[in-house]
Design a protein around this motif. Sequence first.
Motif, PDB file in Angstrom:
ATOM      1  N   THR A 155       0.749  -1.209   0.027  1.00 38.51           N
ATOM      2  CA  THR A 155       0.057   0.040  -0.042  1.00 38.51           C
ATOM      3  C   THR A 155       0.907   1.270   0.074  1.00 38.51           C
ATOM      4  N   LEU A 156       1.916   1.167   0.644  1.00 38.09           N
ATOM      5  CA  LEU A 156       2.797   2.335   0.910  1.00 38.09           C
ATOM      6  C   LEU A 156       3.444   2.604  -0.557  1.00 38.09           C
ATOM      7  N   LEU A 157       3.790   1.682  -1.379  1.00 37.04           N
ATOM      8  CA  LEU A 157       4.285   1.738  -2.767  1.00 37.04           C
ATOM      9  C   LEU A 157       3.304   2.164  -3.646  1.00 37.04           C
ATOM     10  N   SER A 158       2.018   1.893  -3.399  1.00 36.42           N
ATOM     11  CA  SER A 158       0.909   2.378  -4.507  1.00 36.42           C
ATOM     12  C   SER A 158       0.548   3.691  -3.949  1.00 36.42           C
ATOM     13  N   LEU A 159       0.731   4.383  -3.011  1.00 34.98           N
ATOM     14  CA  LEU A 159       0.539   5.617  -2.706  1.00 34.98           C
ATOM     15  C   LEU A 159       1.557   6.481  -3.067  1.00 34.98           C
ATOM     16  N   VAL A 160       2.949   6.031  -3.107  1.00 37.12           N
ATOM     17  CA  VAL A 160       3.884   6.885  -3.894  1.00 37.12           C
ATOM     18  C   VAL A 160       3.638   6.939  -5.325  1.00 37.12           C
ATOM     19  N   ARG A 161       3.219   5.671  -5.921  1.00 37.81           N
ATOM     20  CA  ARG A 161       2.898   5.947  -7.345  1.00 37.81           C
ATOM     21  C   ARG A 161       2.048   6.826  -7.803  1.00 37.81           C
ATOM     22  N   ALA A 162       0.682   6.937  -6.972  1.00 39.63           N
ATOM     23  CA  ALA A 162      -0.222   7.737  -7.062  1.00 39.63           C
ATOM     24  C   ALA A 162       0.204   9.258  -7.150  1.00 39.63           C
ATOM     25  N   MET A 163       0.902   9.486  -6.039  1.00 40.38           N
ATOM     26  CA  MET A 163       1.438  10.903  -5.861  1.00 40.38           C
ATOM     27  C   MET A 163       2.344  11.440  -7.188  1.00 40.38           C
ATOM     28  N   ASP A 164       3.222  10.194  -7.395  1.00 36.93           N
ATOM     29  CA  ASP A 164       4.162  10.652  -8.684  1.00 36.93           C
ATOM     30  C   ASP A 164       3.297  10.923 -10.022  1.00 36.93           C
ATOM     31  N   ALA A 165       2.138   9.946 -10.182  1.00 28.95           N
ATOM     32  CA  ALA A 165       1.344   9.888 -11.316  1.00 28.95           C
ATOM     33  C   ALA A 165       0.693  11.350 -11.362  1.00 28.95           C
ATOM     34  N   ALA A 166       0.289  12.057 -10.351  1.00 24.38           N
ATOM     35  CA  ALA A 166      -0.318  13.192 -10.357  1.00 24.38           C
ATOM     36  C   ALA A 166       0.572  14.442 -10.423  1.00 24.38           C
ATOM     37  N   GLY A 167       1.877  14.299 -10.127  1.00 23.62           N
ATOM     38  CA  GLY A 167       2.726  15.284  -9.909  1.00 23.62           C
ATOM     39  C   GLY A 167       2.387  16.009  -8.383  1.00 23.62           C
ATOM     40  N   VAL A 168       1.929  15.239  -7.584  1.00 24.06           N
ATOM     41  CA  VAL A 168       1.596  16.004  -6.142  1.00 24.06           C
ATOM     42  C   VAL A 168       2.687  16.718  -5.777  1.00 24.06           C
ATOM     43  N   LYS A 169       2.874  17.880  -5.201  1.00 25.95           N
ATOM     44  CA  LYS A 169       3.744  18.382  -4.442  1.00 25.95           C
ATOM     45  C   LYS A 169       3.322  18.812  -3.056  1.00 25.95           C
ATOM     46  N   THR A 170       4.299  18.602  -2.138  1.00 26.28           N
ATOM     47  CA  THR A 170       4.038  18.709  -0.643  1.00 26.28           C
ATOM     48  C   THR A 170       5.115  19.855  -0.218  1.00 26.28           C
ATOM     49  N   ARG A 171       4.618  20.576   0.785  1.00 25.52           N
ATOM     50  CA  ARG A 171       5.599  21.317   1.589  1.00 25.52           C
ATOM     51  C   ARG A 171       6.790  20.524   2.117  1.00 25.52           C
ATOM     52  N   SER A 172       6.127  19.285   3.131  1.00 24.91           N
ATOM     53  CA  SER A 172       7.121  18.467   3.624  1.00 24.91           C
ATOM     54  C   SER A 172       7.648  17.399   2.920  1.00 24.91           C
ATOM     55  N   ASP A 173       8.764  17.102   3.387  1.00 26.77           N
ATOM     56  CA  ASP A 173       9.584  15.906   2.889  1.00 26.77           C
ATOM     57  C   ASP A 173       8.724  14.741   3.416  1.00 26.77           C
ATOM     58  N   ILE A 174       8.769  13.605   2.740  1.00 23.52           N
ATOM     59  CA  ILE A 174       8.191  12.572   3.137  1.00 23.52           C
ATOM     60  C   ILE A 174       8.888  11.489   3.154  1.00 23.52           C
ATOM     61  N   LEU A 175       9.357  10.687   4.186  1.00 25.14           N
ATOM     62  CA  LEU A 175      10.245   9.392   4.292  1.00 25.14           C
ATOM     63  C   LEU A 175       9.441   8.375   4.376  1.00 25.14           C
ATOM     64  N   PHE A 176       9.498   7.728   3.300  1.00 25.76           N
ATOM     65  CA  PHE A 176       8.860   6.189   3.331  1.00 25.76           C
ATOM     66  C   PHE A 176       9.639   4.980   3.900  1.00 25.76           C
ATOM     67  N   VAL A 177       9.209   4.355   4.783  1.00 24.16           N
ATOM     68  CA  VAL A 177       9.984   3.486   5.556  1.00 24.16           C
ATOM     69  C   VAL A 177       9.468   1.980   5.693  1.00 24.16           C
ATOM     70  N   GLY A 178      10.304   0.949   5.259  1.00 25.37           N
ATOM     71  CA  GLY A 178       9.892  -0.418   5.403  1.00 25.37           C
ATOM     72  C   GLY A 178      10.866  -0.636   6.763  1.00 25.37           C
ATOM     73  N   ASP A 179      10.115  -0.841   7.789  1.00 23.75           N
ATOM     74  CA  ASP A 179      10.929  -0.986   8.901  1.00 23.75           C
ATOM     75  C   ASP A 179      11.215  -2.445   9.668  1.00 23.75           C
ATOM     76  N   VAL A 180      12.143  -2.538  10.457  1.00 25.06           N
ATOM     77  CA  VAL A 180      12.395  -3.935  11.091  1.00 25.06           C
ATOM     78  C   VAL A 180      11.887  -3.753  12.748  1.00 25.06           C
ATOM     79  N   GLY A 181      11.692  -5.058  13.101  1.00 24.24           N
ATOM     80  CA  GLY A 181      11.536  -5.279  14.562  1.00 24.24           C
ATOM     81  C   GLY A 181      10.413  -4.881  15.024  1.00 24.24           C
ATOM     82  N   GLU A 182       9.315  -4.684  14.433  1.00 20.73           N
ATOM     83  CA  GLU A 182       7.800  -4.303  14.895  1.00 20.73           C
ATOM     84  C   GLU A 182       7.233  -5.279  15.748  1.00 20.73           C
ATOM     85  N   GLU A 183       7.559  -6.714  15.340  1.00 23.32           N
ATOM     86  CA  GLU A 183       6.516  -7.760  15.891  1.00 23.32           C
ATOM     87  C   GLU A 183       7.589  -8.353  17.185  1.00 23.32           C
ATOM     88  N   GLY A 184       6.621  -8.872  18.121  1.00 19.83           N
ATOM     89  CA  GLY A 184       7.170  -9.827  19.256  1.00 19.83           C
ATOM     90  C   GLY A 184       8.400  -9.150  19.825  1.00 19.83           C
TER      91      GLY A 184
END
Length: 432
Positions: A155-184
């Motif tokens: 879903t994260l990747l899909s959101l990035v593609r949608a923003m890019d396809a539309a040329g969306v610009k944001t004031r903020s930088d957005i850091l997209f992260v696939g993180d480790v160690g969330e479970e257990g």
Amino acid sequence: MNPIVKGLIRAASILAIVCATPAVAQEVAPAHTAAVKRIMESVAYKTAIGALQADHERWVKEVIQITEIPAPPFKEQVRAAAYRDMLKAHGLVDVEIDAEGNAMGLRKGTGGGGLVVVSAHLDTVFPEGTNVTVKREGSRLNAPGVGDDSAGLATLLSLVRAMDAAGVKTRSDILFVGDVGEEGLGDLRGMRHLFTKGKYKDQIKYFFSLDGSSTTRISNCGVGSKRYRVTFNGPGGHSYNAFGLVNPMVAMSQAVVEFYKIQTPTRPKATYSASVVGGGTSVNAIPNSVWMEFDMRSDDAKELDQLEKRFLAIVNQAVETENFARSTREGPVSADIKLVGDRPAGRTNESQGIVQLATAAFLAHGSKPTYECASTDSNMAMSLGIPAITIPRVGKGDRGHSLDEWMDTEFESNHLVKSIGLTTILAVAEAQ
């Protein structure tokens, strides 16, 4: 039973049910409603929504692709490398795997908005060797980890593609992260590094986690946990010839019995569990070592602290009781108490802008959200006072953390979830 007493018990039961029910979203400040409306009426947003619609089948394929890359606890490296390459293919900058193993990439903004982080976790709860082949049954995908959190990563990747396809610009930088160690016992190690040691640690203004299956849930409350592995040691001996010596199994059993006598409140909610156990050498031997893992949780840091202190006192008392009850001539029973998990509790108040904007986004898409507590990557940000929420990754799914986990790929609920997520993230990142 006395009618008055009966009435009081019934009232207490009703109160407990009410306290355990998720809070329904409150009214949204007009400014936040207006901000969401402005975004949704923009040409760029409508183009992005169209891109999300067209992207559905690719999203399904990526859910399967990611799921079938094993990511056991503490062994997420292969999936992290693959996800890093996927982020790089989306045109993000500063794409890397950091020192803890998080895969991340930056989408630059126009400036002045602060850093917004959007994350989904790489790890699963399943051990090495688990069959993670995805099976399709109609619109359902079935496999361990298919929803939690492979779908969030896709879903994260899909959101990035949608923003890019539309040329969306944001004031903020957005850091997209696939993180480790969330479970257990990963104990949020990826998020701990990001917020306390990583190069972005002092820049993060807002945080999103993509987790959970729902079309209505906003998790703005982080359930903290304390996890212990306690090893009870003793001299051991023959079950017949050494009968009468202290037995660490008895001390452990006593600790469990007393642990389960603790009365905890329903609000703030606090829970506990005696979870995993092992030890001993033979059926005809007094064990010289046995161990057990214990889990304690609460959405209130003070309540969790009190529960932890009571638990530690119980363990020590159980050891003393056994040493008093039986012979210590070959040595006493002792307890090696090791903290193996310490996940902080936290909360982002409903009045905070990130919650208000998320609420406005849900309502604008026809979904009335509830505010709920959960244990997710957002805990770390919340505990540090950084506004954070967890929003859904998919519309429908169940049986998480089990071998028969499933998620539904049908279009409507998933498009709703992705649209709400896109709207919320753009509102917080101040889309222009």
